[in-house]
Design an enzyme around this catalytic site. Structure first.
Site, PDB file in Angstrom:
ATOM      1  CG  ASP A   6       0.951  -9.936  -5.416  1.00  0.00           C
ATOM      2  OD1 ASP A   6       0.622 -10.280  -6.571  1.00  0.00           O
ATOM      3  OD2 ASP A   6       0.170  -9.405  -4.620  1.00  0.00           O
ATOM      4  CG  ASP A  24      -2.405  -9.109  -7.051  1.00  0.00           C
ATOM      5  OD1 ASP A  24      -1.804  -8.033  -7.000  1.00  0.00           O
ATOM      6  OD2 ASP A  24      -2.583  -9.837  -6.055  1.00  0.00           O
ATOM      7  CG  HIS A  44      -7.877  -6.851  -2.546  1.00  0.00           C
ATOM      8  ND1 HIS A  44      -8.195  -8.121  -2.969  1.00  0.00           N
ATOM      9  CD2 HIS A  44      -6.526  -6.831  -2.387  1.00  0.00           C
ATOM     10  CE1 HIS A  44      -7.092  -8.842  -3.069  1.00  0.00           C
ATOM     11  NE2 HIS A  44      -6.070  -8.082  -2.730  1.00  0.00           N
ATOM     12  CG  HIS A  80      -3.205 -11.406  -2.617  1.00  0.00           C
ATOM     13  ND1 HIS A  80      -2.002 -10.779  -2.879  1.00  0.00           N
ATOM     14  CD2 HIS A  80      -3.052 -12.070  -1.452  1.00  0.00           C
ATOM     15  CE1 HIS A  80      -1.145 -11.057  -1.906  1.00  0.00           C
ATOM     16  NE2 HIS A  80      -1.759 -11.839  -1.038  1.00  0.00           N
TER      17      HIS A  80
END
Length: 307
Positions: free
Chosen positions: A245, A162, A125, A164
């Site tokens: 995740d 991931d 991120h 996200h």
């Protein structure tokens, strides 16, 4: 040979009581790999990333902000509502990014074929000038830029599974045709980016999964969209942002994967690397916040990397 890069200081990065990106995450991964079947892992202590390596993808003011933000013992430095630094966080971030640089040097130098970096804080991120989403430096971006600059590669691919979207990685490379970024992620979900229309200079491939999607949707997306684009790119090196995740037990999202799905995808990424990149892969830990699911998924991922 598979190398495992980590460092004790990555266990000391502590965003505080109740924060989901806790030291226990990395402890769970390392304990999962502390079994006889992983005895052959070549375990290496991660070095620090250098300023030159970080500055290939981050602005100088961002690097200075992270390295100068060293709170007193027992205190924290909050960079945004989710991203928090403790006294050892800057050192952990240097080691996390440095692990990937060392891993790239090892696989491109021939001393290892693949590597897994069991490090934290995570990275995908972090943008060129902003820490966010628990991430301080963008570890996988630092690695990709190092492969281009120090080793002269022309095609580096990043596969990110991931749950996200890796907004930082995409933003850093969206105008760099030598890097292909292929991501599967839940949408809508933090950080709100990753739409299929976001294509960079033709080097960004986003595959979105709706809340509630499971193994079938995940595998179909990779088989039909993401893996074909990766094969067409013919990477000389494959980097993996390995976030776990999207597991059904994870508290931060709504995708229903199991550890067998991570094994399945990793096996296909290994086959892709064998076909185009002499088998060369560097993978790094990103998300995963249910400790049991994280341990099981990491074990499945590393087992597939070793085969």
């Amino acid at each position: 040979m598979l190398r495992l890069y980590t460092h004790p200081v990555c266990l000391q990065h502590d965003p505080g009581v109740g924060h989901v990106e806790q030291p226990a995450r990395l402890r769970a991964v390392l304990q999962a790999l502390d079994h006889d079947e992983f005895r052959a892992l070549d375990r290496i202590e991660a070095p620090r990333a250098t300023g030159e390596q970080l500055l290939r993808v981050h602005h100088a003011r961002h690097v200075e902000r992270i390295l100068s933000c060293v709170p007193a013992d027992g205190e924290h430095c909050r960079l945004d509502p989710d991203t928090v630094m403790s006294p050892t966080s800057a050192e952990a971030a240097l080691r996390a990014a440095g692990a990937l640089v060392a891993a790239v040097d090892a696989v491109l130098g021939g001393s290892a074929q693949r590597a897994f970096c069991a490090v934290r804080p995570p990275g995908h991120h972090a943008t060129a000038d902003q820490a966010m989403g628990f991430c301080l430096f963008n570890n996988v971006a630092v690695a990709a830029a190092h492969a281009l600059a120090a080793h002269g590669l022309k095609r580096v691919a990043i596969a990110d599974f991931d749950v996200h979207h890796g907004n930082g990685t995409q933003a850093i490379f969206e105008r760099e045709p030598r890097v292909l970024f292929a991501s599967s992620h839940q949408w809508p979900l933090y950080p709100g980016s990753g739409g299929e229309s976001e294509r960079g200079c033709g080097n960004i491939v986003n595959g979105v999964l709706s809340p509630g999607a499971g193994s079938h949707e995940f595998r179909e997306l990779w088989d039909a969209v993401l893996l074909p684009r990766l094969h067409a790119f013919k990477p000389q090196l494959l980097l993996i942002s390995a976030g776990f995740d999207a597991h059904a037990s994870d508290p931060l999202a709504d995708i229903r994967l199991g550890q067998e799905d991570y094994a399945w995808l990793t096996e296909r990424l290994v086959a892709l690397a064998r076909r185009h990149a002499d088998g060369r892969i560097v993978s790094t830990l990103e998300g995963g916040y249910d400790l049991a699911a994280l341990a099981a998924s990491s074990r499945a991922h590393v087992r597939a990397l070793m085969e």
